[in-house]
Write a protein that holds these residues in place. Structure first.
Motif, PDB file in Angstrom:
ATOM      1  N   ASN A  64     -76.720  48.418  -7.354  1.00  0.00           N
ATOM      2  CA  ASN A  64     -76.573  47.867  -8.703  1.00  0.00           C
ATOM      3  C   ASN A  64     -75.615  46.671  -8.721  1.00  0.00           C
ATOM      4  O   ASN A  64     -74.598  46.668  -9.413  1.00  0.00           O
ATOM      5  N   PHE A  65     -75.977  45.654  -7.940  1.00  0.00           N
ATOM      6  CA  PHE A  65     -75.147  44.454  -7.855  1.00  0.00           C
ATOM      7  C   PHE A  65     -75.045  43.772  -9.222  1.00  0.00           C
ATOM      8  O   PHE A  65     -75.976  43.830 -10.035  1.00  0.00           O
ATOM      9  N   ASP A  66     -73.921  43.116  -9.458  1.00  0.00           N
ATOM     10  CA  ASP A  66     -73.776  42.342 -10.692  1.00  0.00           C
ATOM     11  C   ASP A  66     -74.743  41.153 -10.698  1.00  0.00           C
ATOM     12  O   ASP A  66     -75.327  40.834 -11.737  1.00  0.00           O
ATOM     13  N   VAL A  68     -77.849  39.218  -8.207  1.00  0.00           N
ATOM     14  CA  VAL A  68     -78.705  39.099  -7.023  1.00  0.00           C
ATOM     15  C   VAL A  68     -79.217  37.663  -6.976  1.00  0.00           C
ATOM     16  O   VAL A  68     -79.855  37.194  -7.929  1.00  0.00           O
ATOM     17  N   PHE A  86     -85.466  45.378  -8.543  1.00  0.00           N
ATOM     18  CA  PHE A  86     -84.192  45.090  -9.210  1.00  0.00           C
ATOM     19  C   PHE A  86     -84.201  45.258 -10.727  1.00  0.00           C
ATOM     20  O   PHE A  86     -83.124  45.254 -11.338  1.00  0.00           O
ATOM     21  N   CYS A  90     -79.666  45.535 -11.639  1.00  0.00           N
ATOM     22  CA  CYS A  90     -78.701  44.460 -11.386  1.00  0.00           C
ATOM     23  C   CYS A  90     -78.359  43.813 -12.726  1.00  0.00           C
ATOM     24  O   CYS A  90     -79.140  43.881 -13.686  1.00  0.00           O
ATOM     25  N   TYR A  93     -80.450  38.457 -12.124  1.00  0.00           N
ATOM     26  CA  TYR A  93     -81.282  38.091 -10.972  1.00  0.00           C
ATOM     27  C   TYR A  93     -81.504  36.582 -11.031  1.00  0.00           C
ATOM     28  O   TYR A  93     -82.071  36.069 -12.000  1.00  0.00           O
TER      29      TYR A  93
END
Length: 328
Positions: A64-66, A68, A86, A90, A93
């Motif tokens: 769960n990246f802030d 991508v 995603f 996230c 993106y």
């Protein structure tokens, strides 16, 4: 605020300085790629080795990246998979598209984000347009589209073919080709300059569900670009001007990079991205813009000077036949 950033790619022509900038801004950066580039990543960057089409790619959603940042998707099926992976996983993106998507020829000499995305000549650009449309129709994904124009770091700016071969031809005193009369304005942007506003878009609410190009504000004519390359190599450019239509008849594969891109004027209005990511400046002299590409070129030529081959034979033929026109 420190963010968790994933670069899909991260070691390429444009993406590497963006990784450096993100680290310098205090973000926690990971890169996902095949791990085959020789350039060392900045300290503190986490390297995740894998294939874009590999089954392990879907596992990236768990983090769960802030943000991508997708630098190596070129086809709609790749972006469709990203949407599947995603969406809901996230904060933002960012898809790297291309300024070559803009209509050819442009209806106005200054390109803005309102310029239609229509390129009937180049499959590369058509695929990028299709990727953008998939994102625009997606659900549960906060997307941002970024359109670089000709952005330089390791490679030299030429109109078609292999830049190292063209540079070797210059060094050997051989002619090189410029499409048209050489007076078409073309925008060159250093990757390190691109990186500043790019990172400024991270988790920026005003950047969501929107598209931006990031380029230099200044353009240079192609003759000046080629003459500057030759001068920095310590030689004189021997330019042969050839109409774009003629070049495409010699090699139909050049219709994309020429008729679909470099054969047209490229001057950009960057006011939109500056309002969102903040003001930025770019190197505005060819000597400064070309310094890093020239340094990389010299390293490559010292290690592996490209031999003469079919491309040289074609360039020699075109230059010879074009130069013979009008002679008694």
């Amino acid at each position: 605020m420190a963010l968790r950033i994933l670069f899909v790619g991260g070691t390429g022509q444009i993406s590497y300085p963006c990784v450096e900038r993100a680290v310098a801004q205090g973000h926690a950066v990971s890169v996902y790629n095949r791990g085959k580039r020789g350039e060392a990543l900045p300290d503190g960057v986490t390297s995740i080795v894998g294939e874009l089409a590999g089954p392990e790619y879907a596992d990236l959603a768990r983090a769960n990246f802030d943000v991508v940042c997708q630098f190596i998707a070129f086809t709609p099926d790749q972006v469709a998979r990203d949407i599947e992976v995603f969406a809901g996983h996230c904060g933002q993106y960012i898809f790297i598209s291309s300024a070559s998507v803009y209509e050819k020829p442009a209806s106005h000499y200054v390109i803005t984000e309102k310029t239609p995305a229509i390129n009937p000549y180049w499959p590369y650009s058509q695929n990028k347009i299709a990727c953008e449309k998939l994102l625009e129709a997606s659900q549960n994904l906060n997307w941002t589209i970024v359109r670089p124009s000709h952005t330089v770091r390791t490679g030299l700016p030429i109109m078609m073919g292999d830049s190292d071969i063209m540079a070797r031809r210059m060094l050997d005193g051989e002619p090189t080709i410029v499409a048209g009369d050489g007076h078409t304005p073309w925008t060159l942007t250093r990757s390190v300059d691109f990186a500043v506003p790019f990172v400024g878009l991270f988790c920026n609410e005003r950047a969501l569900m929107d598209a931006f190009h990031i380029t230099n504000d200044k353009a240079f004519i192609w003759d000046d670009i080629q003459k500057a390359i030759a001068r920095l190599l310590g030689v004189e450019a021997k330019i042969v001007h050839v109409p774009t239509d003629t070049l495409v008849r010699y090699n139909p594969e050049w219709i994309g990079p020429l008729t679909g891109d470099k054969g047209w004027c490229a001057i950009f209005d960057n006011s939109k991205v500056k309002k969102v990511a903040g003001d930025f400046t770019c190197a505005d002299t060819l000597d400064e813009i070309l310094a890093e590409p020239i340094a990389h070129l010299r390293q490559r030529l010292a290690a592996n000077r490209p031999p003469k081959g079919e491309f040289d034979a074609l360039v020699d033929r075109i230059c010879r036949e074009q130069s013979a026109l009008g002679q008694a």
